[in-house]
Scaffold this active site. Structure first.
Site, short mmCIF file in Angstrom:
data_model
loop_
_atom_site.label_atom_id
_atom_site.label_comp_id
_atom_site.label_asym_id
_atom_site.label_seq_id
_atom_site.Cartn_x
_atom_site.Cartn_y
_atom_site.Cartn_z
N GLU A 133 0.86 -1.19 0.00
CA GLU A 133 0.00 0.00 0.00
C GLU A 133 0.90 1.24 0.00
O GLU A 133 2.10 1.13 0.28
CB GLU A 133 -0.89 0.00 1.26
N PRO A 134 0.30 2.41 -0.24
CA PRO A 134 1.13 3.63 -0.27
C PRO A 134 1.98 3.78 1.00
O PRO A 134 3.13 4.17 0.93
CB PRO A 134 0.10 4.75 -0.41
N ILE A 163 0.81 -2.70 -7.90
CA ILE A 163 0.27 -4.02 -8.21
C ILE A 163 0.59 -4.39 -9.66
O ILE A 163 0.08 -3.77 -10.61
CB ILE A 163 -1.26 -4.09 -7.91
N ARG A 274 32.99 -6.79 -32.94
CA ARG A 274 33.50 -5.42 -32.86
C ARG A 274 35.02 -5.38 -32.95
O ARG A 274 35.71 -6.01 -32.15
CB ARG A 274 33.03 -4.80 -31.53
N GLN A 343 28.67 -1.67 -20.66
CA GLN A 343 30.06 -1.18 -20.76
C GLN A 343 30.79 -1.83 -21.93
O GLN A 343 31.54 -1.18 -22.65
CB GLN A 343 30.79 -1.48 -19.44
N GLY A 346 30.19 -0.13 -25.03
CA GLY A 346 30.60 1.28 -25.06
C GLY A 346 29.42 2.18 -25.36
O GLY A 346 28.31 1.96 -24.85
N GLY A 347 29.62 3.17 -26.21
CA GLY A 347 28.57 4.14 -26.53
C GLY A 347 27.32 3.45 -27.08
O GLY A 347 26.19 3.87 -26.82
N GLU A 370 9.13 -7.73 -4.58
CA GLU A 370 9.00 -8.91 -3.70
C GLU A 370 9.93 -8.79 -2.48
O GLU A 370 10.50 -9.76 -1.99
CB GLU A 370 9.18 -10.22 -4.47
N1 CAA Z 1 6.31 -18.06 6.64
C1 CAA Z 1 5.26 -18.22 7.48
N2 CAA Z 1 4.89 -17.27 8.36
C2 CAA Z 1 5.62 -16.16 8.41
C3 CAA Z 1 6.73 -15.94 7.59
C4 CAA Z 1 7.06 -16.95 6.66
N3 CAA Z 1 8.09 -16.82 5.82
N4 CAA Z 1 7.25 -14.74 7.84
C5 CAA Z 1 6.50 -14.21 8.82
N5 CAA Z 1 5.50 -15.06 9.16
C6 CAA Z 1 4.43 -14.89 10.15
C7 CAA Z 1 4.92 -15.34 11.47
O1 CAA Z 1 3.94 -16.26 11.92
C8 CAA Z 1 4.92 -14.11 12.34
O2 CAA Z 1 4.25 -14.39 13.49
P1 CAA Z 1 4.96 -14.97 14.83
O3 CAA Z 1 5.28 -13.73 15.62
O4 CAA Z 1 3.92 -15.83 15.41
O5 CAA Z 1 6.19 -15.72 14.42
C9 CAA Z 1 4.13 -13.06 11.58
O6 CAA Z 1 4.05 -13.51 10.22
C10 CAA Z 1 4.76 -11.70 11.58
O7 CAA Z 1 6.08 -11.83 11.13
P2 CAA Z 1 7.21 -10.77 11.47
O8 CAA Z 1 7.15 -10.45 12.93
O9 CAA Z 1 8.49 -11.28 10.91
O10 CAA Z 1 6.66 -9.51 10.66
P3 CAA Z 1 7.28 -8.06 10.45
O11 CAA Z 1 6.20 -7.08 10.52
O12 CAA Z 1 8.49 -7.88 11.32
O13 CAA Z 1 7.73 -8.11 8.90
C11 CAA Z 1 9.13 -8.53 6.97
C12 CAA Z 1 8.67 -8.93 8.39
C13 CAA Z 1 10.07 -9.64 6.57
C14 CAA Z 1 9.86 -7.19 6.95
C15 CAA Z 1 7.90 -8.50 6.04
O14 CAA Z 1 7.05 -7.44 6.34
C16 CAA Z 1 8.28 -8.41 4.58
O15 CAA Z 1 8.61 -9.42 3.94
N6 CAA Z 1 8.24 -7.18 4.00
C17 CAA Z 1 8.46 -6.99 2.59
C18 CAA Z 1 7.14 -7.13 1.88
C19 CAA Z 1 7.31 -7.54 0.46
O16 CAA Z 1 8.11 -8.41 0.13
N7 CAA Z 1 6.49 -6.98 -0.40
C20 CAA Z 1 6.49 -7.36 -1.77
C21 CAA Z 1 5.18 -7.07 -2.37
S1 CAA Z 1 4.80 -8.15 -3.70
C22 CAA Z 1 5.61 -7.58 -5.05
O17 CAA Z 1 6.52 -6.80 -5.01
C23 CAA Z 1 5.15 -8.26 -6.28
C24 CAA Z 1 5.47 -7.69 -7.58
O18 CAA Z 1 5.32 -6.54 -7.88
C25 CAA Z 1 5.91 -8.64 -8.62
#
Ligand code: CAA
Length: 387
Positions: A133-134, A163, A274, A343, A346-347, A370
């Protein structure tokens, strides 16, 4: 962690290499000719979608029980790699079809799987993934989109951003807050359809690369969906979202590999043609050392990606580490390799008359989406410190 035997279990078989040959031929014939135009015009690569769907390569991960090909994780990696080798934007068709549908595959009810995985396999629509989200990018659990129960329905309100393939896809896995008190444990996942009343899309983002893959906001304005469209139990949506990324970060590594391979192949051909100082520049040791470094990094990235794919196939406990490591390592390698490939030309490498500047721009996103490569390090470190 890994033993040598684990790697043997999942080395590329003859079948995998036959798949690679088939996808490479298809990609060169039907996707490569449009790659420059798709980038230049920032238009969706419909030709690639048609070619992939005609050959049942758009979502080969869908199990046979739901009308899919039931291909393993390494096969999906190979498809994405070979498409990305010629057009990174087009490789987001199989990659995001997997990303969007994986939550259903991992946690959905039988009914949801039959309906939506089946529809994806039968080419009734593509699938996108709506987590960010934003104000909730790296901090995905900080999302604000709400889903409120109303009898046999949930009503969704909010905004998703970044998305991939938004507007083109028919189906969306949407993570939304069902209990604001519980942070990550108060998030649930749903399937939302493009045609659901109240769903709309923002203008396409103007991006540095992957210009053929539309990236848009998705708006939910009192979107009322049946309660049985919830994926898994209430409150499990964040865990499902994270488990999904464990699998699909491997596919982003695959995309990075493909982009890097395309750049290396092109640069390798160029330096042999080249001529400067009376000979092909490939004869200079300085050029040879650059090529050797590029190929070495690429092969190391491929090995970690395939090792991660094996773990994805088996859903091994160390997949979380391997998915993050493969994505991080391969995307950094792709950025270095494509930059070096520019690189070497080159150009010429800096102009749009050659495909390398596009590949370099496309590689950049693999370090960002991701989960940024900084987030991958958080994920890896947490796994290391846990075990
Ligand atoms: N598998 C299963 N459960 C998981 C897990 C995993 N890999 N990772 C976390 N969880 C669960 C756990 O159960 C955890 O709960 P517990 O406390 O019971 O263990 C709960 O989720 C919360 O986990 P965290 O406390 O680790 O959560 P956090 O808020 O600290 O966040 C983070 C962790 C790794 C930073 C996560 O927020 C993250 O991955 N952020 C990046 C988001 C991302 O990748 N976005 C990509 C969007 S999609 C995209 O980009 C697609 C595209 O365009 C092609």
């Amino acid at each position: 962690m890994a033993s040598a035997a684990d790697f043997d279990l999942f080395r590329t078989s003859e079948e995998h290499e036959m798949l690679r040959d088939a996808v490479r031929s298809l990609a060169e014939a039907k996707i490569a000719p449009f790659a420059a135009e798709v980038d230049e015009q920032a238009r969706f690569p419909q030709e690639a979608r048609d070619a992939l769907e005609t050959n049942d390569l758009h979502a080969i991960h869908v199990p046979e029980a739901y009308d899919g090909s039931g291909a393993d994780a390494l096969s999906t990696v190979i498809v994405i790699e070979e498409v990305a080798r010629v057009c990174a934007s087009s490789s987001l068709i199989p990659a995001v079809n997997k990303l969007g549908s994986m939550p259903v595959q991992l946690s959905g009810s039988e009914e949801l799987k039959a309906k939506y995985l089946g529809a994806l396999a039968r080419k009734e629509g593509m699938f996108s993934y709506a987590l960010s989200e934003p104000e909730a990018g790296s901090d995905a659990a900080g999302m604000k989109t709400r889903a409120v129960r109303d009898g046999d329905f949930y009503v969704l309100n909010g905004v998703k951003r970044w998305i991939t393939n938004a507007g083109v896809s028919e189906f969306y896995t949407v993570m939304a807050v069902t209990d604001p008190e519980k942070r990550s444990k108060g998030i649930s996942a749903f399937v939302v359809e493009k045609g659901d009343e109240g769903v709309s899309f923002g203008a396409p983002e103007k991006k540095l690369g992957i210009k053929g893959s539309p990236t848009r906001e998705v708006y939910f304005d009192n979107v009322r969906i049946p309660a049985d469209r919830m994926i898994g139990a209430e409150g499990t949506g964040f865990a499902t979202a994270m488990k999904t990324l464990d699998h699909t970060r491997v596919t982003i590594a695959a995309q990075a590999l493909g982009i890097a391979q395309g750049a290396l192949d092109y640069a390798k051909g160029y330096v042999q043609e080249r001529k400067q100082f009376g000979k092909a520049i490939a004869e200079f040791q300085g050029i040879q050392f650059m090529l050797a470094d590029m190929a070495m990094k690429l092969e190391a990235a491929r090995q970690i990606t395939y090792a991660a794919a094996a773990r994805s196939e088996r859903s091994d406990p160390d997949l979380t580490f391997f998915g993050a490591a493969a994505k991080c390592y391969a995307s950094d390698a792709a950025m270095e390799i494509t930059t070096d490939a520019v690189q070497l030309l080159g150009g010429y490498g800096y102009t749009r008359d050659y495909p390398l500047e596009r590949m370099m721009r496309d590689a950049k996103i693999t370090q960002i989406y991701e989960g940024t490569n900084q987030v991958q390090r958080i994920v890896m470190a947490r796994q290391l410190l846990k075990g």
